[in-house]
Design an enzyme around this catalytic site. Structure first.
Site, PDB file in Angstrom:
ATOM      1  N   LYS A   1      20.896  21.705 113.454  1.00  0.00           N
ATOM      2  CA  LYS A   1      20.823  22.604 112.655  1.00  0.00           C
ATOM      3  C   LYS A   1      19.855  23.486 113.221  1.00  0.00           C
ATOM      4  CE  LYS A   1      20.247  23.437 107.647  1.00  0.00           C
ATOM      5  NZ  LYS A   1      19.619  23.007 106.504  1.00  0.00           N
TER       6      LYS A   1
ATOM      7  N   SER B   1      22.416  22.736 102.466  1.00  0.00           N
ATOM      8  CA  SER B   1      22.672  24.372 103.570  1.00  0.00           C
ATOM      9  C   SER B   1      23.122  23.834 105.156  1.00  0.00           C
ATOM     10  CB  SER B   1      21.567  25.423 103.948  1.00  0.00           C
ATOM     11  OG  SER B   1      20.347  24.370 104.031  1.00  0.00           O
TER      12      SER B   1
ATOM     13  N   SER C   1      19.849  19.269 101.050  1.00  0.00           N
ATOM     14  CA  SER C   1      20.633  20.515 101.892  1.00  0.00           C
ATOM     15  C   SER C   1      21.389  19.535 102.842  1.00  0.00           C
ATOM     16  CB  SER C   1      20.183  21.490 102.705  1.00  0.00           C
ATOM     17  OG  SER C   1      20.225  22.306 102.037  1.00  0.00           O
TER      18      SER C   1
END
Lengths: 69, 492
Positions: B91, B168, B192
């Site tokens: 990420k 997310s 997330s």
């Protein structure tokens, strides 16, 4: 007085005071409307948090020693 | 037992469709080279990433160099371990030397560009091949809405690109489900890692708070941030967990207690273990939808058939109600972390991040501290359940991934989930695929365990996976492109 009872003018004044206090130019127009809604919702959210009456209960913060015991 | 809903297509015939475990075994047997495996991921990226937008940036040359070195080690029978030669991505809130980290934002970043997160260093030291940086909600956070005003378009769900990936760690879910990486590392503050895993039909592991190092990760909320893997299978999650877990002196909250490796134990019997089947799921009139409830029932039935004692239990409050305590903490800490950026650069932020940070700016210190005091109470009461149970079984989300443009449904998917409970308490939890719903989108369940009990958690999840998701597959390029065309996505 709760924010439910506060007038739009009062909430707007609060928003402006917070922004000025943070050294920012307060929002205006539709941005002020949105900020007013956000402040009202945040205050409501804060009121919803149950309170600990017992004074010796400390906040749980930082490294979690409880996980390793 | 009811039949297990299966994936709507075959796994494809390229090596990017393999699990980490299967790819590793083929590399070890000389049947697959890391370079060919990386090329298979590149082929999928070239075929589908214009649709699913899993990556923000990548370094193909560096990945090729790493894969070539892994290929040479494999040829000489001196692999570094099961992750040697396996392509992965992280990420874009995880710092990588040599590749920018933007948090998916236009806001200029101030960290040392040479900084490498220690978890990335651990994976590359194990021979894993870093492809690039994955799409994310701005700064790995937000207000539960999808932002369409960021510098990059949002990631799309490979099982139906008109649908939400979960957030997310949006790109992490999309990449692993589409085979543009074999595994990914996301960060979990309120779900997330587990939410994108649930939306995209993957395994998502949030380890115990402090079990995997947070060094070199852009913080979102000090009290909850926990990195974790998104993988195709439970075996893959165990392999990545074993490579990452352990004390890091550079992370102030890192746990010092020794790690119980999960991989050697995942095939052990679960007979005789006790699992609590959480029943108090409804909050504010919102209950899990029928496909989720059916998946939970199948899971409970399968566990009982494996000799597990399954007993109904109630959490101290409904799972989504933990959010009443976690959200004020999250917002307050986020504002403190990003205050300078908000003051100086909020005009460059997307609406979702701006909205969240503004909420943090308004939160009273007394409310923040009241939430932290309640947290201790909820942690104690939740942890007490693990005195009687080896794991808890509950939903991850209450609905399947909604259309990405349906803002109300996207918010409900996130805020109505059962993810925040174990973010608040710090217990390890895993999202586990349970087939597909009538809408063709993945269905998921969640398991949670006591502090530092990842090995038991993964063992139970592995046993359950054989019943709920026996033929784990990634979405093929043909399916992704076909669904995009069917949904009228003309910008493909």
């Amino acid at each position: 007085m709760s924010d439910h009872e506060a007038s739009e003018t009062q909430i707007s004044a609060c928003v402006e005071a917070i922004w000025l206090g943070c050294g920012l130019t307060p929002p205006s127009g539709s941005e002020l409307d949105r900020a007013r809604d956000t402040l009202r919702a945040t205050m409501r959210e804060g009121r919803m948090i149950p309170r600990q009456i017992e004074k010796t209960v400390a906040p749980m913060y930082g490294p979690r020693r409880d996980i390793e015991t | 037992m009811a039949p297990v809903p299966t994936a709507p297509d075959d796994p494809g015939d390229d090596s990017a469709g393999l699990s980490v475990g299967d790819a590793s075994r083929r590399i070890a047997a000389g049947q697959l080279s890391p370079l060919d495996l990386l090329d298979a991921c590149f082929a999928r990226i070239d075929a589908v990433d214009g649709v699913i937008r899993s990556y923000l940036r990548m370094d193909r040359d560096a990945a090729r160099r790493a894969a070539r070195a892994a290929s040479e080690r494999a040829a000489q029978n001196r692999r570094l371990g099961p992750l040697d030669g396996i392509p992965f991505a992280v990420k874009d809130n995880i710092y990588t030397s040599g590749m920018d980290t933007t948090g998916g934002s236009r806001v200029p970043q101030r960290h040392d560009p040479a900084m490498q997160a220690n978890l990335v260093a651990r994976l590359t030291a194990a021979g894993a091949v870093l492809i690039g940086k994955l799409n994310t909600w701005e700064y790995g956070t937000g207000n539960a809405s999808v932002s369409f005003d960021l510098p990059h378009p949002p990631a799309r769900n490979p099982w139906n690109p008109a649908h939400f990936t979960g957030g997310s760690s949006t790109g992490a879910g999309a990449a692993v489900a589409a085979g543009t990486a074999l595994f990914a590392i996301g960060t979990d503050t309120g779900g997330s890692v587990r939410l994108p895993a649930a939306a995209c039909g993957l395994v998502g592991l949030k380890p115990t708070f402090g079990r995997i190092t947070r060094h070199g990760i852009m913080p979102n909320c000090w009290s909850f941030d926990t990195p974790g893997p998104l993988t195709l299978t439970v075996e893959d999650a165990a392999l990545v967990y074993d490579a990452l877990a352990g004390f890091d002196p550079e992370d102030p909250v890192s746990l010092r207690s020794p790690v119980d490796p999960a991989s050697p134990q995942i095939n052990a019997s679960v007979a005789g273990l006790r699992v609590g089947y959480v029943t108090n799921l409804e909050a504010q009139g919102i209950a899990p939808t029928r496909p989720i409830l059916q998946a939970l029932a199948r899971a409970a039935e399968a566990l009982a058939a494996l000799g597990v004692e399954v007993i109904e239990v109630a959490l101290p409050v409904a799972p989504s109600e933990y959010r009443q305590i976690s959200a004020p903490i999250n917002r307050s800490e986020s504002f403190s972390i990003h205050e300078y950026d908000y003051m100086q650069h909020r005009d460059k932020m997307g609406a979702a991040l701006r909205s969240k940070l503004e909420t943090g700016m308004y939160m009273r210190a007394a409310d923040y501290l009241a939430a932290l005091r309640q947290r201790g109470e909820l942690v104690r009461r939740t942890d007490a359940l693990f005195d009687g149970f080896d794991a808890l079984l509950l939903p991850m989300t209450y609905i399947t991934a909604p259309p990405i443009t349906d803002d109300a449904a996207v918010r409900s998917f996130t805020t109505g989930s059962a993810g925040s409970a174990f973010s608040l308490t710090g217990h390890p939890a895993i999202a586990l695929p349970a087939g597909f719903g009538p809408d063709g989108l993945p269905v998921s369940v969640q398991l949670a365990a006591g502090f530092r009990q990842e090995a038991t958690l993964l063992r139970i999840a592995h046993s359950l996976e054989r019943h709920l998701n026996p033929h784990a597959v990634r979405a093929t390029p043909a399916r992704i492109l076909g669904m995009a065309s069917k949904e009228g996505m003309t910008d493909v």
